[in-house]
Design an enzyme around this catalytic site. Structure first.
Site, PDB file in Angstrom:
ATOM      1  N   ASP A 110     -45.444  75.056  60.644  1.00 35.46           N
ATOM      2  CA  ASP A 110     -44.773  75.899  61.646  1.00 35.46           C
ATOM      3  C   ASP A 110     -43.364  76.278  61.188  1.00 35.46           C
ATOM      4  OD1 ASP A 110     -44.785  77.333  63.974  1.00 35.46           O
ATOM      5  OD2 ASP A 110     -44.307  75.623  65.271  1.00 35.46           O
TER       6      ASP A 110
ATOM      7  N   LYS B 254     -40.501  78.533  60.560  1.00 40.92           N
ATOM      8  CA  LYS B 254     -40.007  79.838  61.028  1.00 40.92           C
ATOM      9  C   LYS B 254     -38.525  79.644  61.357  1.00 40.92           C
ATOM     10  CE  LYS B 254     -41.884  78.793  65.617  1.00 40.92           C
ATOM     11  NZ  LYS B 254     -42.757  79.195  66.700  1.00 40.92           N
TER      12      LYS B 254
ATOM     13  N   ASN C 282     -37.281  76.989  63.739  1.00 39.73           N
ATOM     14  CA  ASN C 282     -37.445  75.575  63.410  1.00 39.73           C
ATOM     15  C   ASN C 282     -36.570  75.129  62.245  1.00 39.73           C
ATOM     16  OD1 ASN C 282     -39.187  75.198  65.490  1.00 39.73           O
ATOM     17  ND2 ASN C 282     -41.030  75.558  64.272  1.00 39.73           N
TER      18      ASN C 282
HETATM   19  N1  LIG Z   1     -31.680  67.854  66.656  1.00 39.58           N
HETATM   20  C1  LIG Z   1     -31.211  68.896  67.326  1.00 39.58           C
HETATM   21  N2  LIG Z   1     -29.894  69.164  67.364  1.00 39.58           N
HETATM   22  C2  LIG Z   1     -29.423  70.229  68.052  1.00 39.58           C
HETATM   23  N3  LIG Z   1     -30.187  71.114  68.731  1.00 39.58           N
HETATM   24  C3  LIG Z   1     -31.520  70.885  68.739  1.00 39.58           C
HETATM   25  C4  LIG Z   1     -32.100  69.781  68.052  1.00 39.58           C
HETATM   26  N4  LIG Z   1     -33.439  69.835  68.214  1.00 39.58           N
HETATM   27  C5  LIG Z   1     -33.679  70.920  68.955  1.00 39.58           C
HETATM   28  N5  LIG Z   1     -32.531  71.558  69.292  1.00 39.58           N
HETATM   29  C6  LIG Z   1     -32.390  72.776  70.085  1.00 39.58           C
HETATM   30  O1  LIG Z   1     -33.287  72.719  71.162  1.00 39.58           O
HETATM   31  C7  LIG Z   1     -34.222  73.799  71.115  1.00 39.58           C
HETATM   32  C8  LIG Z   1     -35.562  73.284  71.594  1.00 39.58           C
HETATM   33  O2  LIG Z   1     -36.052  72.356  70.657  1.00 39.58           O
HETATM   34  P1  LIG Z   1     -37.499  71.724  70.779  1.00 39.58           P
HETATM   35  O3  LIG Z   1     -37.829  71.083  69.496  1.00 39.58           O
HETATM   36  O4  LIG Z   1     -37.648  70.926  72.022  1.00 39.58           O
HETATM   37  O5  LIG Z   1     -38.353  72.957  71.119  1.00 39.58           O
HETATM   38  P2  LIG Z   1     -39.134  73.979  70.268  1.00 39.58           P
HETATM   39  O6  LIG Z   1     -38.425  74.222  68.985  1.00 39.58           O
HETATM   40  O7  LIG Z   1     -39.473  75.126  71.126  1.00 39.58           O
HETATM   41  O8  LIG Z   1     -40.399  73.132  69.947  1.00 39.58           O
HETATM   42  P3  LIG Z   1     -41.606  72.713  70.805  1.00 39.58           P
HETATM   43  O9  LIG Z   1     -42.668  73.562  70.207  1.00 39.58           O
HETATM   44  O10 LIG Z   1     -41.670  71.260  70.470  1.00 39.58           O
HETATM   45  O11 LIG Z   1     -41.342  72.967  72.229  1.00 39.58           O
HETATM   46  C9  LIG Z   1     -34.206  74.275  69.670  1.00 39.58           C
HETATM   47  O12 LIG Z   1     -34.494  75.645  69.568  1.00 39.58           O
HETATM   48  C10 LIG Z   1     -32.785  73.982  69.229  1.00 39.58           C
HETATM   49  O13 LIG Z   1     -31.959  75.074  69.524  1.00 39.58           O
END
Ligand SMILES: Nc1ncnc2c1ncn2[C@@H]1O[C@H](COP(=O)(O)OP(=O)(O)OP(=O)(O)O)[C@@H](O)[C@H]1O
Length: 347
Positions: free
Chosen positions: A145, A147, A150
């Protein structure tokens, strides 16, 4: 005189890690299954990102297996250019993952804020991501995944791979067949359903590289069928000097997948000047440093949390079980058991 109302309960830092060990600070993101906020460990004062996932929602969205897999993989991987897991725990309502905090925002955010990036900036991110992918592949893990959403930057501007929701272990003897990932970044071999290995991540890296350079994706379509057609048939989009780096339909020629693996990639003239050894140790200076005075994330998450949250996150003792929490715990436990039984059968 008012009564002494608010004395904080003593915290047992030597017991199991739990939410009360952290100060909850600002919200920085929202994913499909949960939210992310900054936290500070009350004793060590270290700052982290806390990702919390509502168990009931997770069951409703049939995502437990993904969350368990994400936690399991992250527990086994530790690499400087990956957003590493530091602690994991749960209470009755949520599953929690404490991750390295990335204050620089994700690459989607930066693309949307500033548009296409300079070649030297893209080169730096692609090189760091190539090292992160190689670290995963050497542990027989495919991310699936990759992109811009991520890829998270730390405060200095180093790129880190995150979101292991659909990452999987693979065996060179057994190609994967399932379609997983975001379609625009999917390799032809995933769409053709003929079986695939880690080559798919190198393809996605090519799509990301193109998108960062030109501010749009190389393959597009108004429907899934049109997008699939574009990925399978449209002319390969890279400029000559970087064309064979990635987005090469012939896996045998795609850099990263050739017999010399990452070395073939490192030797490509487009990466001239990259000090690979310094990248792994993060001694190389990133060409872009995120602005530390501005929030590098969409501030609406925070506003939403302030205005609309009807069940704000609070440290709670794990309860005597209610029928509802009992049900979600039973469901989670049985899914975990089923998951491991399935893996043993697959082995
Ligand atoms: N370790 C981190 N430090 C700072 N910001 C983070 C971190 N991890 C995630 N984020 C922020 O939070 C947002 C959501 O992250 P999360 O991994 O929950 O969701 P996602 O990328 O949509 O994945 P999922 O498919 O698991 O929902 C990310 O887009 C990022 O901006």
């Amino acid at each position: 005189m008012g009564a002494g109302c608010c004395k904080e309960e003593a915290i047992d830092f030597d017991g199991e890690i739990e939410l009360s060990h952290f100060h909850l600070l600002r919200s920085v993101g929202k994913g499909a299954f949960g939210k992310v906020r900054v936290v500070q460990h009350k004793r060590t004062k270290e700052i982290y990102a806390l990702k919390y996932i509502n168990k009931t929602k997770c069951i409703r969205m049939r995502a437990i297996e993904n969350i368990i897999q994400e936690r399991r993989l992250l527990e086994e991987v530790e690499f400087p250019l990956i957003c590493n897991l530091r602690y994991a725990f749960q209470d009755d309502e949520n599953l929690f993952m404490v991750l390295d905090l990335m204050l620089g925002g994700d690459l989607r955010f930066h693309l949307e804020r500033a548009g296409p990036m300079k070649e030297e900036v893209v080169r730096f991110y692609v090189a760091e991501l190539a090292l992160a992918l190689d670290a995963l592949h050497s542990r027989r893990i495919i991310h699936r995944d990759l992109k811009p959403d991520n890829v998270l930057l730390d405060e200095h501007g180093h790129a880190h791979l995150t979101d292991f929701n659909i990452a999987v272990y693979y065996s060179p003897a057994k190609p994967l067949l399932s379609i997983a990932g975001s379609m625009a970044y999917m390799a032809p071999e995933v769409l053709l359903r003929k079986g695939y290995f880690e080559s798919v991540d190198w393809w996605s890296l090519g799509v990301v590289m193109f998108e960062l350079l030109f501010g749009k994706r190389p393959f597009r379509g108004k429907s899934n069928d049109l997008l699939k057609n574009s990925i399978l048939r449209d002319p390969l989009p890279f400029p000559e000097n970087a064309r064979e780096i990635l987005c090469e339909r012939d896996i045998k020629k795609r850099l990263g997948c050739t017999p010399d693996g990452l070395n073939g990639f490192k030797k490509h003239p487009w990466f001239e000047g990259i000090e690979w050894d310094k990248l792994v140790t993060k001694e190389a200076t990133p060409p872009f440093q995120p602005d530390s005075k501005r929030a590098n994330f969409d501030a609406t998450h925070e506003l939403e949390e302030l205005l609309m949250e009807d069940n704000p996150l609070k440290a709670k003792k794990r309860a005597q079980t209610t029928p509802e929490t009992e049900l979600s715990n039973v469901l989670i436990q049985s899914t975990v058991v089923a998951f491991f039984v399935l893996r043993m059968i697959q082995k």
